[in-house]
Design an enzyme around this catalytic site. Structure first.
Site, PDB file in Angstrom:
ATOM      1  CB  CYS A   1      43.574  40.181  52.151  1.00  0.00           C
ATOM      2  SG  CYS A   1      43.152  40.629  50.503  1.00  0.00           S
TER       3      CYS A   1
ATOM      4  CB  ILE B   1      47.971  29.885  41.337  1.00  0.00           C
ATOM      5  CG1 ILE B   1      49.050  30.243  40.296  1.00  0.00           C
ATOM      6  CG2 ILE B   1      47.775  28.417  41.406  1.00  0.00           C
ATOM      7  CD1 ILE B   1      50.447  29.707  40.611  1.00  0.00           C
TER       8      ILE B   1
ATOM      9  CG  LEU C   1      45.074  44.475  47.488  1.00  0.00           C
ATOM     10  CD1 LEU C   1      44.297  43.973  48.694  1.00  0.00           C
ATOM     11  CD2 LEU C   1      44.421  43.976  46.199  1.00  0.00           C
TER      12      LEU C   1
ATOM     13  N   GLY D   1      47.547  37.256  32.667  1.00  0.00           N
ATOM     14  CA  GLY D   1      47.969  38.225  33.675  1.00  0.00           C
ATOM     15  C   GLY D   1      49.196  39.018  33.273  1.00  0.00           C
ATOM     16  CB  THR D   2      52.757  38.535  34.237  1.00  0.00           C
ATOM     17  OG1 THR D   2      52.461  38.428  35.635  1.00  0.00           O
ATOM     18  CG2 THR D   2      54.101  39.194  34.052  1.00  0.00           C
TER      19      THR D   2
ATOM     20  CE  LYS E   1      44.866  49.440  40.432  1.00  0.00           C
ATOM     21  NZ  LYS E   1      46.000  48.663  40.785  1.00  0.00           N
ATOM     22  N   GLY E   2      41.958  44.592  41.971  1.00  0.00           N
ATOM     23  CA  GLY E   2      41.437  44.310  43.308  1.00  0.00           C
ATOM     24  C   GLY E   2      40.787  45.559  43.902  1.00  0.00           C
TER      25      GLY E   2
ATOM     26  CG  ASN F   1      40.377  40.441  42.599  1.00  0.00           C
ATOM     27  OD1 ASN F   1      40.874  41.050  43.534  1.00  0.00           O
ATOM     28  ND2 ASN F   1      40.721  39.201  42.305  1.00  0.00           N
TER      29      ASN F   1
HETATM   30  C1  LIG Z   1      51.027  43.687  39.236  1.00  0.00           C
HETATM   31  C2  LIG Z   1      50.083  42.618  39.686  1.00  0.00           C
HETATM   32  C3  LIG Z   1      48.970  42.965  40.461  1.00  0.00           C
HETATM   33  C4  LIG Z   1      48.081  41.974  40.894  1.00  0.00           C
HETATM   34  N1  LIG Z   1      46.983  42.331  41.628  1.00  0.00           N
HETATM   35  C5  LIG Z   1      46.073  41.385  41.997  1.00  0.00           C
HETATM   36  C6  LIG Z   1      44.878  41.762  42.686  1.00  0.00           C
HETATM   37  O1  LIG Z   1      44.611  42.944  42.932  1.00  0.00           O
HETATM   38  N2  LIG Z   1      44.020  40.770  43.060  1.00  0.00           N
HETATM   39  C7  LIG Z   1      44.267  39.439  42.767  1.00  0.00           C
HETATM   40  O2  LIG Z   1      43.458  38.586  43.108  1.00  0.00           O
HETATM   41  N3  LIG Z   1      45.399  39.084  42.088  1.00  0.00           N
HETATM   42  C8  LIG Z   1      46.278  40.006  41.704  1.00  0.00           C
HETATM   43  N4  LIG Z   1      47.402  39.636  40.995  1.00  0.00           N
HETATM   44  C9  LIG Z   1      47.617  38.219  40.648  1.00  0.00           C
HETATM   45  C10 LIG Z   1      47.184  37.920  39.198  1.00  0.00           C
HETATM   46  O3  LIG Z   1      45.810  38.218  39.001  1.00  0.00           O
HETATM   47  C11 LIG Z   1      47.448  36.446  38.818  1.00  0.00           C
HETATM   48  O4  LIG Z   1      46.702  35.617  39.676  1.00  0.00           O
HETATM   49  C12 LIG Z   1      48.914  36.059  38.924  1.00  0.00           C
HETATM   50  O5  LIG Z   1      49.745  37.121  38.537  1.00  0.00           O
HETATM   51  C13 LIG Z   1      49.267  34.817  38.115  1.00  0.00           C
HETATM   52  O6  LIG Z   1      49.015  34.997  36.737  1.00  0.00           O
HETATM   53  P1  LIG Z   1      50.137  35.537  35.696  1.00  0.00           P
HETATM   54  O7  LIG Z   1      51.375  34.732  35.940  1.00  0.00           O
HETATM   55  O8  LIG Z   1      49.549  35.309  34.342  1.00  0.00           O
HETATM   56  O9  LIG Z   1      50.329  36.972  35.999  1.00  0.00           O
HETATM   57  C14 LIG Z   1      48.312  40.611  40.562  1.00  0.00           C
HETATM   58  C15 LIG Z   1      49.427  40.274  39.771  1.00  0.00           C
HETATM   59  C16 LIG Z   1      50.301  41.248  39.323  1.00  0.00           C
HETATM   60  C17 LIG Z   1      51.483  40.858  38.473  1.00  0.00           C
END
Ligand SMILES: Cc1cc2nc3c(=O)[nH]c(=O)nc-3n(C[C@H](O)[C@H](O)[C@H](O)COP(=O)(O)O)c2cc1C
Length: 309
Positions: free
Chosen positions: A135, A196, A79, A270-271, A51-52, A105
């Site tokens: 950010c 991305i 975050l 991710g999701t 997590k970030g 991250n």
């Molecule tokens: C709930 C949630 C929280 C996220 N938090 C972060 C984060 O803290 N730092 C970051 O770089 N990306 C964050 N992301 C972005 C994901 O790491 C990823 O780049 C993005 O969701 C695209 O991938 P996906 O479609 O497989 O989820 C977050 C995405 C989601 C859905």
């Protein structure tokens, strides 16, 4: 020392970060990894991206933070995290017991903050740093570092100056020219790129006549963004010489393979973790079947095969 998996057919080396499978977890969708241990064997994941993490704890955004959208979701978690001290004292010792590389991250509001955080995390148990440049830069009117090449480069330089770990810069898709951002990060010394992050979007509640999310806008993720992500990896891979971790809407092995063919050397789930928390482990079987079906010896052989010759 990580144990070999799948006869090393899926092993990759991302700028010195040795992964036994090319699949990591996208930051913010997999907690700190520990929360997922009941669902999958973390030692069968290529790397855990946590997590970030910020220097100080953050409470995140108020109000509703997530909403489902067609083929995806919007989130504005903001975050929320317990801060770097907590991570170092409580989370990292637990992660160190598991035979899996850890990518931290990081996020901040100034380049100096990113640098300070990178220095604090230049410790045993952290295998790589991923810079979240999505950010807002408080010193430059709140414009996201990730949408301005000079600001992004400043952050990368600050991090590189303070760590000996491989540095991965995570690109935001909310730009006109993703290649320009990738080249700025590369010139500033990033060891790898990931892309991305989420696409800015919003949803309106028509009965309340108000935005659904507490933060009004949120980041769109999930299968809806995959074609954009594949396109961006494809464009960036043709111009940079650092390895790329591809992500955006990966739901299965076939989706992951698209990213490799577009030039990624590793991928992140991710999701999809929210519907199938085992995917970062199980996706590997599908990738091996693909390699067998097409008579490739290993994953390295397919990287960039769809790129123009
Ligand atoms: C709930 C949630 C929280 C996220 N938090 C972060 C984060 O803290 N730092 C970051 O770089 N990306 C964050 N992301 C972005 C994901 O790491 C990823 O780049 C993005 O969701 C695209 O991938 P996906 O479609 O497989 O989820 C977050 C995405 C989601 C859905």
């Amino acid at each position: 020392m990580v144990k070999a998996l799948y006869d090393n057919r899926l092993a990759v080396d991302i700028a010195g970060l040795k992964m036994k499978t090319p699949v990591t977890t996208a930051s913010g969708t997999f907690g700190f990894g520990l929360e997922f241990q009941d669902f999958l064997d973390l030692e069968k994941v290529g790397a855990v991206t946590v997590k970030g993490t910020t220097l100080e704890p953050r409470a995140g955004n108020k109000g509703q933070r997530a909403v489902e959208t067609p083929s995806g979701m919007l989130n504005c978690v903001g975050l929320e995290n317990p801060g770097s001290d907590y991570f170092i004292e409580h989370t990292l010792p637990e992660l160190k017991k598991i035979d899996v590389p850890v990518i931290v991250n990081i996020a901040g509001s100034t380049p100096e903050e990113y640098g300070e955080l990178a220095k604090k995390l230049d410790i045993e148990g952290v295998h790589a740093i991923e810079i979240n440049i999505s950010c807002p830069n408080v010193k430059h009117g709140g414009i996201a570092f990730g949408t301005c090449p000079e600001s992004a480069a400043e952050v990368v330089r600050a991090v590189k100056a303070n760590t000996g770990k491989p540095v991965i810069t995570k690109l935001s898709p909310n730009v006109t020219d993703i290649v320009e951002m990738a080249l700025a990060a590369q010139e500033a010394g990033t060891d790898a790129l990931s892309l991305i992050n989420t696409l800015i979007g919003m949803k309106i509640d028509i009965d309340r006549r108000k935005p659904v999310l507490g933060n009004v806008m949120g980041g769109l993720s999930g299968p809806a963004v995959r074609p954009v992500a594949v396109r961006m990896v494809y464009q960036v891979a043709q111009k940079v010489n650092v390895p790329i971790i591809g992500m955006g809407g990966i739901m299965n092995a076939e989706d992951a393979i698209e990213f490799f063919l577009a030039g990624a050397s590793a991928v992140a789930v991710g999701t999809a973790n929210f519907c199938d928390p085992r995917l970062a482990e199980t996706i590997c079987q599908g990738m091996l079947s693909y390699l067998d079906r097409h008579e490739f010896k290993n994953i390295q052989e397919i990287i960039g095969l769809a790129l123009p010759k």
